[in-house]
Design a protein around this motif. Structure first.
Motif, mmCIF file in Angstrom:
data_model
loop_
_atom_site.group_PDB
_atom_site.id
_atom_site.type_symbol
_atom_site.label_atom_id
_atom_site.label_comp_id
_atom_site.label_asym_id
_atom_site.label_seq_id
_atom_site.Cartn_x
_atom_site.Cartn_y
_atom_site.Cartn_z
ATOM 1 N N ASN A 1 1.132 -0.937 -0.391
ATOM 2 C CA ASN A 1 -0.519 -0.247 -0.140
ATOM 3 C C ASN A 1 0.997 1.131 -0.238
ATOM 4 O OD1 ASN A 1 0.806 -0.050 2.640
ATOM 5 N ND2 ASN A 1 -0.963 0.303 3.630
ATOM 6 N N SER B 1 1.593 3.454 2.443
ATOM 7 C CA SER B 1 2.136 4.173 2.946
ATOM 8 C C SER B 1 3.507 2.547 3.430
ATOM 9 C CB SER B 1 1.195 4.233 4.750
ATOM 10 O OG SER B 1 1.205 2.823 4.749
ATOM 11 N N SER C 1 2.623 -0.088 4.828
ATOM 12 C CA SER C 1 2.586 -0.928 5.932
ATOM 13 C C SER C 1 1.442 -2.204 6.417
ATOM 14 C CB SER C 1 1.152 0.433 7.009
ATOM 15 O OG SER C 1 -0.093 0.831 6.409
ATOM 16 N N THR C 2 1.209 -2.277 4.303
ATOM 17 C CA THR C 2 -0.055 -3.222 4.160
ATOM 18 C C THR C 2 1.057 -4.358 2.548
ATOM 19 O OG1 THR C 2 -1.626 -2.622 5.542
ATOM 20 C CG2 THR C 2 -1.675 -4.383 3.950
ATOM 21 N N THR C 3 0.704 -5.659 2.556
ATOM 22 C CA THR C 3 1.608 -5.920 1.762
ATOM 23 C C THR C 3 0.810 -7.780 1.666
ATOM 24 O OG1 THR C 3 3.190 -6.948 3.036
ATOM 25 C CG2 THR C 3 3.760 -5.489 1.771
ATOM 26 N N SER D 1 9.010 -3.979 -0.537
ATOM 27 C CA SER D 1 8.896 -3.337 0.610
ATOM 28 C C SER D 1 8.787 -1.955 -0.847
ATOM 29 C CB SER D 1 10.110 -3.338 0.953
ATOM 30 O OG SER D 1 11.103 -3.623 0.767
#
Length: 122
Positions: free
Chosen positions: A52, A54, A56-58, A71
């Motif tokens: 996403n 930011s 924070s979510t993968t 990343s």
């Protein structure tokens, strides 16, 4: 508009590692969720990973889960794909993509890079 340029592909032996990079230019990088897809000869495009805005979510495709890591470095306008324990069936052209939200579906992504070849020898 955003332009995406991948790098880091190449030839590696089975069990080895590669790190792909995708550098974005143009519009603000943090406006986009990013994804990696791959396509092998004669096969359909396959979802690999997404992250996403930011970072924070993968989310990962089943075939790469536990081996690949996505990343991003928003200060460098770059998204990465660390690929470990590579297998011959990972051989494909890998492309990064930018979209308004993170998803497994190629149709969500509005901007694509040209792709980089990854070849895994047995």
């Amino acid at each position: 508009q955003v332009q995406l340029v991948e790098s880091g592909g190449g030839l590696v032996q089975a069990g080895g590692s590669l790190r792909l990079s995708c550098e974005a230019s143009g519009r603000t990088f943090t406006s986009f969720a990013m994804g990696w897809f791959r396509q092998a000869p004669g096969k359909e495009r396959e979802f690999v990973a997404t992250i996403n805005r930011s970072g924070s979510t993968t989310n990962y495709g089943d075939s790469v889960k536990g081996r690949f890591t996505i990343s991003r470095d928003n200060a460098k306008n770059t998204v990465y794909l660390q690929m470990n324990s590579l297998r011959p069936d990972d051989t494909a052209v890998y492309s990064c993509a930018a979209g308004s939200y993170s998803a497994r579906y190629p149709s969500v992504y509005t901007h694509w890079g040209q792709g980089t070849q990854v070849t895994v020898s047995s």
